[in-house]
Enzyme design. Structure first.
Site, short mmCIF file in Angstrom:
data_model
loop_
_atom_site.label_atom_id
_atom_site.label_comp_id
_atom_site.label_asym_id
_atom_site.label_seq_id
_atom_site.Cartn_x
_atom_site.Cartn_y
_atom_site.Cartn_z
N PRO A 121 52.46 36.28 -12.26
CG PRO A 121 52.11 35.12 -14.00
CD PRO A 121 50.84 36.23 -13.13
CG HIS A 176 55.65 33.85 -23.11
ND1 HIS A 176 55.82 32.75 -21.75
CD2 HIS A 176 55.66 34.92 -22.69
CE1 HIS A 176 56.09 33.73 -20.76
NE2 HIS A 176 55.48 35.51 -21.24
CB THR A 177 54.48 32.53 -29.96
OG1 THR A 177 54.71 32.15 -31.17
CG2 THR A 177 53.59 33.49 -30.04
CB SER A 183 46.95 50.91 -12.41
OG SER A 183 46.78 49.58 -12.57
CG HIS A 214 52.48 42.37 -16.61
ND1 HIS A 214 54.06 42.47 -15.44
CD2 HIS A 214 53.06 41.30 -17.17
CE1 HIS A 214 54.88 41.65 -16.24
NE2 HIS A 214 54.26 40.11 -16.86
CG ASN A 228 55.61 45.02 -13.31
OD1 ASN A 228 55.11 44.28 -14.30
ND2 ASN A 228 55.12 45.59 -12.85
NE ARG A 250 57.08 40.24 -19.21
CZ ARG A 250 57.91 41.05 -18.93
NH1 ARG A 250 58.03 42.18 -19.03
NH2 ARG A 250 58.19 40.59 -17.62
#
Length: 320
Positions: free
Chosen positions: A164, A194-195, A77, A67, A95, A63
């Site tokens: 998103p 997302h598994t 960044s 991001h 975040n 993740r």
């Protein structure tokens, strides 16, 4: 006409030189082959220890990479701390109190610096760690294109607008991914990340309480037991109820049964070309794995800093 030939020649030479300069800095899996040949084994061994100690760390690192890339490109960044001159991405709404894994990236960076000082960027370390997070969770392995450099700036505003939200509908999701040159197919495969991983109650409360037509009734009832209508914002639930720590196509099977934990996940079945991909991935783990790899490579190529742009940070949280 003759007088134009020298100018034309110089223009073509300039164009050729520029093209060669750009091509010289394209990302390649062998970028560190000579300067840091042990890089990938260092990253992997550190990831192995971390995931054995805390399996959730795999999802956190994956993740973190996502991001990072979605906010002004894959430039590390997202790893920067706030300074007197800029406010970093860590405190952006998507975040804040959500992203994990910063200490692990620090550890990997430290281990790499011991062997290859001032050679490997934090953005490349994050990309490799994300790949290993997938592989060590039972997912596919791929050669990660390398050669990124690290940015000296960050933008909380970009983080707030480019990532998103979990409340997004399919139109918003498609638009956000398209802005990064990612297709509906890429989007669907990437959301399959997302598994693995967990979500906080505050991110899925509205979905389980207020969307009866878009969620399995029994599934919603079970989730309500650990996510009350008020309070318990940080209570956790697995994003994939079938195999929450294994990287497979169970997530898509959940969606087919209206058991997507997040509103944005279940939106993948709310019309559009991505519906066909959800159905395919629910049937074929191989198809999902192949498309996920392709989408990850595309995502990793979003606006990287290369060549003389950016820097190789000595510490991932601070510019040099």
């Amino acid at each position: 006409m003759a007088s134009l030939l020298p100018s034309l020649f110089h223009f073509l030479f300039f164009l050729s030189t520029c093209t060669s300069f750009i091509n010289a800095y394209h990302l390649t899996p062998t970028f560190y082959a000579r300067r840091c040949p042990k890089l990938q084994s260092i990253v992997r061994s550190t990831m192995v220890k971390a995931i054995i100690n805390e399996p959730r760390m795999a999802a956190s690192i994956l993740r973190l990479h996502f991001h990072d890339c979605f906010v002004n490109g894959c430039d590390a960044s997202v790893l920067l701390n706030d300074t007197p001159t800029f406010k970093g991405e860590k405190s952006a709404a998507p975040n804040d109190n959500s992203l994990k894994g910063f200490k692990l990236i620090d550890e990997i960076k430290s281990n790499v610096e011991t062997i290859c000082k001032n050679v490997v960027s934090c953005s490349d370390i994050l990309a490799l760690a994300a790949r290993d997070a997938v592989t060590l969770s039972g997912g596919p392995r791929w050669k990660v294109p390398l050669g990124r450099r690290d940015t000296r700036t960050t933008s909380i505003e970009a983080a707030n607008t480019n990532l998103p939200p979990t409340t997004a509908n399919i139109t918003t999701l498609t638009s956000i991914f398209a802005a990064k040159s990612l297709t509906a197919r890429d989007m669907t495969a990437l959301m399959g990340a997302h598994t693995i991983g967990m979500a906080r109650c505050t991110t899925f409360r509205t979905h389980i309480y207020n969307e009866p037509n878009n969620i399995n009734t029994n599934f919603a009832l079970i989730k309500k037991a650990n996510c009350p209508a008020w309070g318990g914002d940080n209570n956790l639930a697995p994003l994939d109820t079938g195999s929450p720590t294994r990287f497979d196509n169970s997530f898509f099977k959940n969606l087919m049964a209206k058991q997507g934990l997040l509103h944005s996940d279940q939106e993948l079945l709310n019309g559009g070309s991505q519906v066909a991909w959800v159905r395919l991935y629910a049937k074929s783990n191989v198809a999902f794995g192949n498309d996920f790899v392709n989408a990850m490579i595309k995502m990793g190529n979003i606006s990287p800093l290369t060549g003389r742009f950016g820097e190789i940070r000595r510490h991932c949280r601070f510019v040099n």
